[in-house]
Design a protein around this motif. Structure first.
Motif, PDB file in Angstrom:
ATOM      1  N   UNK A 133      -1.970  -1.558 -10.626  1.00 10.54           N
ATOM      2  CA  UNK A 133      -2.453  -2.585  -9.717  1.00 10.54           C
ATOM      3  C   UNK A 133      -2.715  -1.905  -8.379  1.00 10.54           C
ATOM      4  N   UNK A 134      -3.586  -2.494  -7.575  1.00  8.16           N
ATOM      5  CA  UNK A 134      -3.849  -1.917  -6.262  1.00  8.16           C
ATOM      6  C   UNK A 134      -3.342  -2.816  -5.132  1.00  8.16           C
ATOM      7  N   UNK A 135      -2.747  -3.950  -5.493  1.00  5.64           N
ATOM      8  CA  UNK A 135      -2.229  -4.876  -4.485  1.00  5.64           C
ATOM      9  C   UNK A 135      -0.839  -5.351  -4.882  1.00  5.64           C
ATOM     10  N   UNK A 136       0.073  -5.390  -3.914  1.00 11.12           N
ATOM     11  CA  UNK A 136       1.405  -5.954  -4.128  1.00 11.12           C
ATOM     12  C   UNK A 136       1.660  -6.990  -3.049  1.00 11.12           C
ATOM     13  N   UNK A 137       1.951  -8.224  -3.467  1.00 13.80           N
ATOM     14  CA  UNK A 137       2.264  -9.300  -2.534  1.00 13.80           C
ATOM     15  C   UNK A 137       3.770  -9.501  -2.542  1.00 13.80           C
ATOM     16  N   UNK A 138       4.407  -9.284  -1.383  1.00 13.25           N
ATOM     17  CA  UNK A 138       5.867  -9.410  -1.310  1.00 13.25           C
ATOM     18  C   UNK A 138       6.326 -10.812  -0.949  1.00 13.25           C
ATOM     19  N   UNK A 139       5.396 -11.758  -0.805  1.00  9.04           N
ATOM     20  CA  UNK A 139       5.774 -13.137  -0.497  1.00  9.04           C
ATOM     21  C   UNK A 139       6.146 -13.294   0.961  1.00  9.04           C
ATOM     22  N   UNK A 172       7.814  -0.909   3.117  1.00  9.23           N
ATOM     23  CA  UNK A 172       7.283  -1.599   4.293  1.00  9.23           C
ATOM     24  C   UNK A 172       8.448  -2.105   5.118  1.00  9.23           C
ATOM     25  N   UNK A 173       8.506  -1.689   6.386  1.00  9.78           N
ATOM     26  CA  UNK A 173       9.563  -2.127   7.288  1.00  9.78           C
ATOM     27  C   UNK A 173       8.993  -3.217   8.199  1.00  9.78           C
ATOM     28  N   UNK A 174       9.425  -4.480   8.016  1.00  6.54           N
ATOM     29  CA  UNK A 174       8.840  -5.592   8.772  1.00  6.54           C
ATOM     30  C   UNK A 174       9.370  -5.761  10.188  1.00  6.54           C
ATOM     31  N   UNK A 175      10.310  -4.932  10.606  1.00  4.52           N
ATOM     32  CA  UNK A 175      10.878  -5.058  11.960  1.00  4.52           C
ATOM     33  C   UNK A 175       9.750  -5.023  12.997  1.00  4.52           C
ATOM     34  N   UNK A 176       9.721  -6.019  13.856  1.00  2.00           N
ATOM     35  CA  UNK A 176       8.700  -6.097  14.890  1.00  2.00           C
ATOM     36  C   UNK A 176       7.391  -6.719  14.439  1.00  2.00           C
ATOM     37  N   UNK A 177       7.279  -7.017  13.159  1.00  2.00           N
ATOM     38  CA  UNK A 177       6.066  -7.643  12.629  1.00  2.00           C
ATOM     39  C   UNK A 177       6.305  -9.149  12.527  1.00  2.00           C
ATOM     40  N   UNK A 178       5.237  -9.931  12.576  1.00  2.00           N
ATOM     41  CA  UNK A 178       5.365 -11.374  12.400  1.00  2.00           C
ATOM     42  C   UNK A 178       4.046 -11.940  11.900  1.00  2.00           C
ATOM     43  N   UNK A 179       4.129 -12.916  11.003  1.00  2.00           N
ATOM     44  CA  UNK A 179       2.927 -13.561  10.477  1.00  2.00           C
ATOM     45  C   UNK A 179       2.411 -12.863   9.232  1.00  2.00           C
ATOM     46  N   UNK A 180       1.152 -13.154   8.889  1.00  4.60           N
ATOM     47  CA  UNK A 180       0.535 -12.550   7.715  1.00  4.60           C
ATOM     48  C   UNK A 180       0.335 -11.058   7.935  1.00  4.60           C
ATOM     49  N   UNK A 181       0.671 -10.272   6.924  1.00  5.87           N
ATOM     50  CA  UNK A 181       0.574  -8.813   6.999  1.00  5.87           C
ATOM     51  C   UNK A 181      -0.240  -8.296   5.830  1.00  5.87           C
ATOM     52  N   UNK A 182      -1.068  -7.298   6.073  1.00  2.68           N
ATOM     53  CA  UNK A 182      -1.807  -6.610   5.014  1.00  2.68           C
ATOM     54  C   UNK A 182      -1.925  -5.154   5.434  1.00  2.68           C
ATOM     55  N   UNK A 183      -1.178  -4.295   4.757  1.00  2.22           N
ATOM     56  CA  UNK A 183      -1.125  -2.880   5.107  1.00  2.22           C
ATOM     57  C   UNK A 183      -1.799  -2.052   4.020  1.00  2.22           C
ATOM     58  N   UNK A 184      -2.616  -1.086   4.455  1.00  4.38           N
ATOM     59  CA  UNK A 184      -3.362  -0.241   3.523  1.00  4.38           C
ATOM     60  C   UNK A 184      -2.671   1.096   3.317  1.00  4.38           C
ATOM     61  N   UNK A 185      -2.784   1.595   2.099  1.00  2.87           N
ATOM     62  CA  UNK A 185      -2.325   2.934   1.741  1.00  2.87           C
ATOM     63  C   UNK A 185      -3.530   3.630   1.121  1.00  2.87           C
ATOM     64  N   UNK A 186      -3.907   4.767   1.665  1.00  6.66           N
ATOM     65  CA  UNK A 186      -5.060   5.501   1.165  1.00  6.66           C
ATOM     66  C   UNK A 186      -4.581   6.670   0.319  1.00  6.66           C
ATOM     67  N   UNK A 198     -11.210   8.314  -3.239  1.00  3.34           N
ATOM     68  CA  UNK A 198     -10.426   7.596  -2.227  1.00  3.34           C
ATOM     69  C   UNK A 198     -10.134   6.202  -2.781  1.00  3.34           C
ATOM     70  N   UNK A 199      -8.853   5.916  -2.981  1.00  2.00           N
ATOM     71  CA  UNK A 199      -8.439   4.616  -3.519  1.00  2.00           C
ATOM     72  C   UNK A 199      -7.527   3.958  -2.502  1.00  2.00           C
ATOM     73  N   UNK A 200      -7.737   2.654  -2.289  1.00  2.35           N
ATOM     74  CA  UNK A 200      -6.914   1.906  -1.340  1.00  2.35           C
ATOM     75  C   UNK A 200      -5.926   1.021  -2.088  1.00  2.35           C
ATOM     76  N   UNK A 201      -4.660   1.126  -1.698  1.00  4.54           N
ATOM     77  CA  UNK A 201      -3.608   0.262  -2.205  1.00  4.54           C
ATOM     78  C   UNK A 201      -3.223  -0.668  -1.068  1.00  4.54           C
ATOM     79  N   UNK A 202      -2.789  -1.872  -1.398  1.00  6.23           N
ATOM     80  CA  UNK A 202      -2.475  -2.873  -0.368  1.00  6.23           C
ATOM     81  C   UNK A 202      -1.098  -3.470  -0.588  1.00  6.23           C
ATOM     82  N   UNK A 203      -0.352  -3.606   0.503  1.00  4.90           N
ATOM     83  CA  UNK A 203       0.912  -4.347   0.503  1.00  4.90           C
ATOM     84  C   UNK A 203       0.693  -5.507   1.461  1.00  4.90           C
ATOM     85  N   UNK A 204       0.951  -6.718   0.956  1.00  2.00           N
ATOM     86  CA  UNK A 204       0.692  -7.883   1.796  1.00  2.00           C
ATOM     87  C   UNK A 204       1.740  -8.959   1.601  1.00  2.00           C
TER      88      UNK A 204
END
Length: 142
Positions: free
Chosen positions: A41-47, A102-116, A126-132
């Motif tokens: 999979x290229x996307x992981x949703x952590x809820x 993914x360290x959420x400290x200091x983050x707030x709201x919807x997040x979508x982080x890319x890994x190349x 070049x493949x992009x993976x996503x954590x959201x």
């Protein structure tokens, strides 16, 4: 260093480059025998999580091609995400996990982080993976 006829001494010089492998001269036979990077999979949703709970996930990478797959480089879009592959060379048919934290400290709201992920797969170098997901303020901060 000489710029517009003026000598600059003790001035910092920053150079940035984007290095890409040239696959344009590969024959059809070489392309058929090339490595192929396939992710489960290229996307992981952590809820929804709090700011005090890091999230770990491992993406499974399999070489479905016919030659050795090389992981050239893996980078994350921000310092809040760490990535680490188990190995960087994959024989045909073999797999590895790319661990992400993914360290959420200091983050707030919807997040979508890319890994190349950069490999020697000529069709998808070049493949992009996503954590959201969503980060909510910790109870102590509300």
């Amino acid at each position: 260093l000489l710029i517009n006829g003026k000598v600059l001494k003790n001035e910092p010089l920053t150079i940035t480059a984007s290095i890409r492998e040239d696959f344009s001269k590969l024959t059809s036979g070489q392309l058929a025998a090339a490595p192929v990077a396939s992710f489960d999979t290229t996307t992981y949703n952590f809820g929804t999580i709090g700011q005090d709970k890091p999230v770990e996930h491992s993406f499974l990478l399999t070489n479905t091609g016919k030659s050795v797959l090389l992981i050239r480089k893996i980078t994350a879009s921000c310092g809040c995400t760490a990535v680490q592959p188990e190995v960087s060379h994959l024989n045909p048919g073999s797999s590895t996990r790319i661990k992400t934290v993914f360290n959420p400290r200091g983050q707030e709201g919807d997040q979508k982080k890319a890994i190349t992920v950069i490999t020697n797969d000529p069709r998808h170098p070049r493949i992009y993976l996503w954590i959201e997901g969503r980060v909510e303020k910790s109870v102590a901060e509300k």
